[in-house]
Scaffold this motif. Structure first.
Motif, PDB file in Angstrom:
ATOM      1  N   ARG A 168       0.830  -1.201   0.000  1.00  0.00           N
ATOM      2  CA  ARG A 168       0.000   0.000   0.000  1.00  0.00           C
ATOM      3  C   ARG A 168       0.872   1.262   0.000  1.00  0.00           C
ATOM      4  N   ASN A 169       2.000   1.234   0.705  1.00  0.00           N
ATOM      5  CA  ASN A 169       2.901   2.394   0.701  1.00  0.00           C
ATOM      6  C   ASN A 169       3.438   2.667  -0.700  1.00  0.00           C
ATOM      7  N   VAL A 170       3.812   1.604  -1.406  1.00  0.00           N
ATOM      8  CA  VAL A 170       4.301   1.761  -2.774  1.00  0.00           C
ATOM      9  C   VAL A 170       3.191   2.307  -3.670  1.00  0.00           C
ATOM     10  N   TYR A 171       1.975   1.821  -3.482  1.00  0.00           N
ATOM     11  CA  TYR A 171       0.833   2.313  -4.256  1.00  0.00           C
ATOM     12  C   TYR A 171       0.626   3.812  -4.028  1.00  0.00           C
ATOM     13  N   GLY A 189       2.167  10.890  -9.687  1.00  0.00           N
ATOM     14  CA  GLY A 189       1.295  11.197 -10.815  1.00  0.00           C
ATOM     15  C   GLY A 189       0.832  10.001 -11.618  1.00  0.00           C
ATOM     16  N   THR A 190       1.053   8.781 -11.134  1.00  0.00           N
ATOM     17  CA  THR A 190       0.610   7.590 -11.855  1.00  0.00           C
ATOM     18  C   THR A 190      -0.899   7.430 -11.731  1.00  0.00           C
ATOM     19  N   GLU A 191      -1.547   7.044 -12.805  1.00  0.00           N
ATOM     20  CA  GLU A 191      -2.986   6.800 -12.770  1.00  0.00           C
ATOM     21  C   GLU A 191      -3.287   5.627 -11.824  1.00  0.00           C
ATOM     22  N   PRO A 192      -4.387   5.708 -11.045  1.00  0.00           N
ATOM     23  CA  PRO A 192      -4.699   4.632 -10.092  1.00  0.00           C
ATOM     24  C   PRO A 192      -4.766   3.247 -10.723  1.00  0.00           C
ATOM     25  N   SER A 193      -5.358   3.144 -11.928  1.00  0.00           N
ATOM     26  CA  SER A 193      -5.466   1.832 -12.570  1.00  0.00           C
ATOM     27  C   SER A 193      -4.088   1.269 -12.907  1.00  0.00           C
ATOM     28  N   VAL A 194      -3.186   2.120 -13.372  1.00  0.00           N
ATOM     29  CA  VAL A 194      -1.818   1.678 -13.686  1.00  0.00           C
ATOM     30  C   VAL A 194      -1.077   1.334 -12.397  1.00  0.00           C
ATOM     31  N   ARG A 241      -2.278   0.232  -9.607  1.00  0.00           N
ATOM     32  CA  ARG A 241      -2.737  -1.067  -9.102  1.00  0.00           C
ATOM     33  C   ARG A 241      -2.108  -2.213  -9.879  1.00  0.00           C
ATOM     34  N   ASN A 242      -2.044  -2.085 -11.205  1.00  0.00           N
ATOM     35  CA  ASN A 242      -1.429  -3.130 -12.023  1.00  0.00           C
ATOM     36  C   ASN A 242       0.052  -3.293 -11.693  1.00  0.00           C
ATOM     37  N   VAL A 243       0.752  -2.162 -11.508  1.00  0.00           N
ATOM     38  CA  VAL A 243       2.186  -2.217 -11.196  1.00  0.00           C
ATOM     39  C   VAL A 243       2.409  -2.901  -9.860  1.00  0.00           C
ATOM     40  N   VAL A 244       1.651  -2.528  -8.832  1.00  0.00           N
ATOM     41  CA  VAL A 244       1.829  -3.131  -7.510  1.00  0.00           C
ATOM     42  C   VAL A 244       1.499  -4.620  -7.557  1.00  0.00           C
ATOM     43  N   ALA A 245       0.425  -4.998  -8.270  1.00  0.00           N
ATOM     44  CA  ALA A 245       0.090  -6.421  -8.390  1.00  0.00           C
ATOM     45  C   ALA A 245       1.214  -7.194  -9.076  1.00  0.00           C
ATOM     46  N   LEU A 246       1.833  -6.596 -10.103  1.00  0.00           N
ATOM     47  CA  LEU A 246       2.976  -7.226 -10.760  1.00  0.00           C
ATOM     48  C   LEU A 246       4.141  -7.379  -9.794  1.00  0.00           C
ATOM     49  N   VAL A 257      -6.082  -5.568 -19.649  1.00  0.00           N
ATOM     50  CA  VAL A 257      -6.261  -5.243 -21.065  1.00  0.00           C
ATOM     51  C   VAL A 257      -6.230  -3.733 -21.270  1.00  0.00           C
ATOM     52  N   LEU A 258      -6.993  -3.006 -20.450  1.00  0.00           N
ATOM     53  CA  LEU A 258      -7.115  -1.563 -20.636  1.00  0.00           C
ATOM     54  C   LEU A 258      -5.927  -0.801 -20.072  1.00  0.00           C
ATOM     55  N   ASN A 259      -5.401  -1.232 -18.927  1.00  0.00           N
ATOM     56  CA  ASN A 259      -4.323  -0.545 -18.214  1.00  0.00           C
ATOM     57  C   ASN A 259      -4.735   0.905 -17.964  1.00  0.00           C
ATOM     58  N   ASP A 260      -4.137   1.886 -18.618  1.00  0.00           N
ATOM     59  CA  ASP A 260      -4.491   3.283 -18.351  1.00  0.00           C
ATOM     60  C   ASP A 260      -5.321   3.899 -19.471  1.00  0.00           C
ATOM     61  N   THR A 261      -5.875   3.077 -20.364  1.00  0.00           N
ATOM     62  CA  THR A 261      -6.624   3.605 -21.497  1.00  0.00           C
ATOM     63  C   THR A 261      -8.114   3.333 -21.325  1.00  0.00           C
ATOM     64  N   LYS A 262      -8.936   4.236 -21.846  1.00  0.00           N
ATOM     65  CA  LYS A 262     -10.374   4.017 -21.842  1.00  0.00           C
ATOM     66  C   LYS A 262     -10.772   3.077 -22.975  1.00  0.00           C
ATOM     67  N   VAL A 263     -10.079   3.172 -24.096  1.00  0.00           N
ATOM     68  CA  VAL A 263     -10.328   2.299 -25.255  1.00  0.00           C
ATOM     69  C   VAL A 263      -8.990   1.734 -25.705  1.00  0.00           C
ATOM     70  N   TYR A 264      -8.895   0.410 -25.790  1.00  0.00           N
ATOM     71  CA  TYR A 264      -7.656  -0.246 -26.187  1.00  0.00           C
ATOM     72  C   TYR A 264      -7.849  -0.904 -27.548  1.00  0.00           C
ATOM     73  N   LYS A 265      -6.962  -0.597 -28.486  1.00  0.00           N
ATOM     74  CA  LYS A 265      -7.052  -1.124 -29.842  1.00  0.00           C
ATOM     75  C   LYS A 265      -6.048  -2.263 -30.022  1.00  0.00           C
ATOM     76  N   PHE A 266      -6.517  -3.367 -30.569  1.00  0.00           N
ATOM     77  CA  PHE A 266      -5.640  -4.502 -30.872  1.00  0.00           C
ATOM     78  C   PHE A 266      -6.223  -5.247 -32.062  1.00  0.00           C
ATOM     79  N   ALA A 267      -5.636  -6.369 -32.416  1.00  0.00           N
ATOM     80  CA  ALA A 267      -6.084  -7.119 -33.593  1.00  0.00           C
ATOM     81  C   ALA A 267      -6.221  -8.598 -33.250  1.00  0.00           C
ATOM     82  N   ILE A 268      -7.258  -9.206 -33.780  1.00  0.00           N
ATOM     83  CA  ILE A 268      -7.479 -10.649 -33.658  1.00  0.00           C
ATOM     84  C   ILE A 268      -7.535 -11.224 -35.065  1.00  0.00           C
ATOM     85  N   ASN A 269      -6.594 -12.082 -35.391  1.00  0.00           N
ATOM     86  CA  ASN A 269      -6.504 -12.666 -36.738  1.00  0.00           C
ATOM     87  C   ASN A 269      -6.461 -11.585 -37.822  1.00  0.00           C
TER      88      ASN A 269
END
Length: 349
Positions: A22-25, A32-37, A39-44, A246-258
């Motif tokens: 929690r201290n690292v978070y 200035g890190t976004e909360p969603s990012v 959380r992902n960093v601390v979980a990693l 999947v989203l990390n710090d983005t509201k919309v994430y673009k990727f490709a499937i096949n």
């Protein structure tokens, strides 16, 4: 200092166990890190700690050294980006020098890509489990107030204060993840027109990337006689942590499937949409398939259902019919004002 009467698996003891996390978070948020990012960093970092890389203690010890702190955070972000990639990283040997220096064995981004199934499972487990407790700002504020009162009582040689009810609750491993709603575990997917995807393609993509992480997939059911394939779909993960990855710090994430472009986002239901969903769950609806409504229904089916109810096929309650008429009128006005947009469509499941 936890109360001696609190059970070992209480919320207060969970905060004690994850105090460094929690201290690292909090430090990440302070930089200035976004909360969603964050959380992902601390979980990693928690997962890295379990495999022998003492990164959390390193960050805690170098909190005053902004360069060292931000350097390791940047490397953790590079690892998260690697876990989201569809191909192995190139020239990864020098990408994470600080993390490599904390390991007894040679380690690079290729190591994380090769072990991405295990990594994402552990990270999602933290985000969907204990992380939902120690990342909770309200609970943490209560914990800090209790700790301050307990320390003051100890200095005065007085009896410790009573443990707040929210901190005295027991934490059951996996219980938090099991209670997450389907909306929290879901991502809405939009396809390029003319390049539709099937449920099987979407499920295979995520399973190949992150292992057994998908609970179910649904895609739009085109109208009868339509030559246009599905334009959107929905994937429900086994844990809500996967959606955050999947989203990390983005509201919309673009990727490709096949080779087909996909845009993913997490739907945030507004008050108007929640009202419509509540009405539609209350009224006996037409349009759901025999599988229990797993196929997506778009705006056209929604309007058809509302029209049927307004015509007298539904309950006779006047106030309920009035709400249906208002919703139907709103849908028709909005349809005239703008074209169909999958991002603003009220989906039904």
């Amino acid at each position: 200092m936890a109360s001696s009467s609190s059970p070992i698996n209480s919320i207060v003891n969970l905060f004690h166990f994850h105090k460094v996390d929690r201290n690292v978070y909090d430090q990440l948020l302070g930089h200035g890190t976004e909360p969603s990012v964050a959380r992902n960093v601390v979980a990693l970092l928690i997962w890295l700690d379990t495999i022998g890389l003492d990164v959390l203690s390193y960050l805690n010890d170098h909190a005053s050294n902004s360069y060292a702190f931000l350097r390791l955070v940047a490397e953790a972000d590079a690892v998260l980006d690697c876990l989201r990639r569809d191909a192995p990283p190139r020239d990864s040997a020098l990408a994470i020098p600080v993390l490599a220096s904390l390991s007894d064995q040679p380690i690079d981004l290729g190591f994380f890509y090769f072990n991405r199934h295990v990594a994402t499972k552990r990270i999602a487990g933290v985000l969907s489990g204990a992380g939902r407790v120690f990342f909770d700002d309200a609970l943490y504020a209560s914990f800090l107030r209790y700790e301050e009162a307990a320390a003051d009582a100890w200095k005065r040689n007085a009896a410790p204060p009573p443990l707040p009810e929210e901190l005295a609750r027991t934490y059951e491993l996996g219980a938090t993840a099991a209670t997450s709603s389907e909306d929290q575990r879901s991502l809405f997917l939009t396809f390029s027109k003319g390049f539709p995807l099937t449920k099987e393609e979407i499920e295979a993509y995520f399973r190949e990337k992150w292992g057994d992480c998908v609970e179910k997939v649904a895609v739009q059911k085109p109208a009868a006689g339509s030559v246009v394939g599905p334009l959107y779909g929905r994937v429900v993960f086994t844990r809500d942590g996967y959606a955050g990855l999947v989203l990390n710090d983005t509201k919309v994430y673009k990727f490709a499937i096949n080779g087909k472009q996909v845009w993913a986002r997490q739907r945030r239901w507004n008050r108007r949409t929640r009202c419509a969903r509540s009405i539609l769950r209350t009224i006996a609806l037409a349009g759901e398939d025999e599988a229990g409504g797993e196929e997506l229904a778009g705006r056209g089916i929604l309007e058809t259902n509302l029209t049927a109810v307004a015509a007298g096929d539904g309950p006779e309650a006047p106030d309920q019919k009035q709400r249906v008429f208002e919703r139907l009128l709103l849908l028709r006005l909005r349809r005239r004002r703008r074209r169909f947009n999958p991002f603003t469509t009220s989906f039904l499941f």
